[in-house]
Enzyme design. Structure first.
Site, PDB file in Angstrom:
ATOM      1  CG  ASP A  67      -0.246  -0.424   2.499  1.00 50.62           C
ATOM      2  OD1 ASP A  67       0.975  -0.276   2.592  1.00 50.62           O
ATOM      3  OD2 ASP A  67      -0.937  -0.908   3.411  1.00 50.62           O
ATOM      4  CG  ASN A 136      -8.494  -1.621  12.560  1.00 52.05           C
ATOM      5  OD1 ASN A 136      -7.591  -2.323  12.085  1.00 52.05           O
ATOM      6  ND2 ASN A 136      -8.957  -0.545  11.941  1.00 52.05           N
ATOM      7  CG  HIS A 138      -5.723  -2.371   9.332  1.00 50.01           C
ATOM      8  ND1 HIS A 138      -5.766  -1.006   9.508  1.00 50.01           N
ATOM      9  CD2 HIS A 138      -4.436  -2.717   9.600  1.00 50.01           C
ATOM     10  CE1 HIS A 138      -4.583  -0.557   9.844  1.00 50.01           C
ATOM     11  NE2 HIS A 138      -3.753  -1.580   9.923  1.00 50.01           N
ATOM     12  CD  GLU A 143      -8.486   0.776   8.216  1.00 47.98           C
ATOM     13  OE1 GLU A 143      -8.371  -0.152   9.048  1.00 47.98           O
ATOM     14  OE2 GLU A 143      -7.858   1.845   8.298  1.00 47.98           O
TER      15      GLU A 143
END
Ligand code: PGA
Length: 241
Positions: A67, A136, A138, A143
């Site tokens: 990314d 979280n 991800h 996400e």
């Protein structure tokens, strides 16, 4: 999933580094999928050490990063282009032409994403993908949400990711709010995966990833369906297992 738990970041670096080195020894022109963030730093330090000791030759290795922040200048010190140059590429004998990171400012985002996936395909697919995990759940910038995004796309960062990443920037306001990221489908196509997690802030996500329901609410949980995943943890990240 094979889960390995270590006492120190140094041991984690060696455990992951030796696996990457074995891949490169077996297939000198292998395709590595690479990650950024704090988590892979012990691995990259170990790869630099193995290179300096003449144990690994990156001369024919090809890489694709997961990314990049959308819109960031690639010379910005928090861009993933800079991260990779500073922490790995400038320290080993990789050919820059064989390294690829999503372009943060393409004229046409959809075309850049499609071309990124096509480039991975035409390289023969990813042999070994390195991943971190967000607190979280991800992976890359996929996400928690209602679907598993299939391919490379423009993603919105969630508030908790912006909060987690603000430590690298002057303030939360300075953290880019969007990123170009490989999708869950792109990641699941990798032939093998190493996911590393360190620190207590990852413990809940690690537990969900390894033994929770497989759900886009914890994107990493999808790795339970991948046939070749190695999970490398420190004791804190493993404390709920
Ligand atoms: P970190 O990020 O390595 O900086 O903790 C991991 C991730 O968010 O995937």
């Amino acid at each position: 999933m094979q889960i390995h738990i270590y006492d120190s970041l140094g041991q984690i670096g060696v455990a992951a580094g030796l696996r990457v080195a074995a891949m490169v020894a077996e297939k000198p022109d292998c395709v590595l999928g690479l990650a950024t963030g704090s988590t892979p730093l012990p691995l990259y330090n170990e790869l630099v050490r193995l290179y300096n000791d003449g144990i690994v030759d990156f001369g024919r290795v090809r890489t694709f990063n997961l990314d990049e922040y959308a819109g960031i200048d690639i010379s910005h010190e928090q861009s993933y282009h800079r991260f990779m140059a500073d922490n790995l590429f400038s320290k080993i004998n990789i050919n820059p032409a064989n390294t690829r990171i999503p372009n943060p400012s393409p004229q046409d985002i959809a075309a850049e994403c499609a071309e990124y996936d096509a480039a991975i395909e035409s390289a023969g697919g990813i042999d070994l993908q390195i991943l971190g995990i967000g607190g979280n759940g991800h992976i890359a910038f996929n996400e928690p949400g209602s679907v598993f995004p299939r391919s490379t796309h423009l993603a919105d960062l969630t508030e908790d990711t912006i909060e987690a990443n603000k430590r690298f920037f002057a303030s939360a306001d300075d953290v880019p709010k969007k990123a170009l990221t490989m999708g869950i489908g792109s990641i699941m196509k990798a032939r093998s995966i190493i996911i590393i997690a360190t620190g207590r802030s990852k413990a809940k996500a690690v537990k969900q990833m390894t033994s929770g329901d497989v759900t886009p609410l914890c994107p990493a949980s999808v790795l339970q369906f991948h046939p070749c995943v190695t999970v490398i943890l420190d004791r804190e990240a493993a404390e709920l297992l």
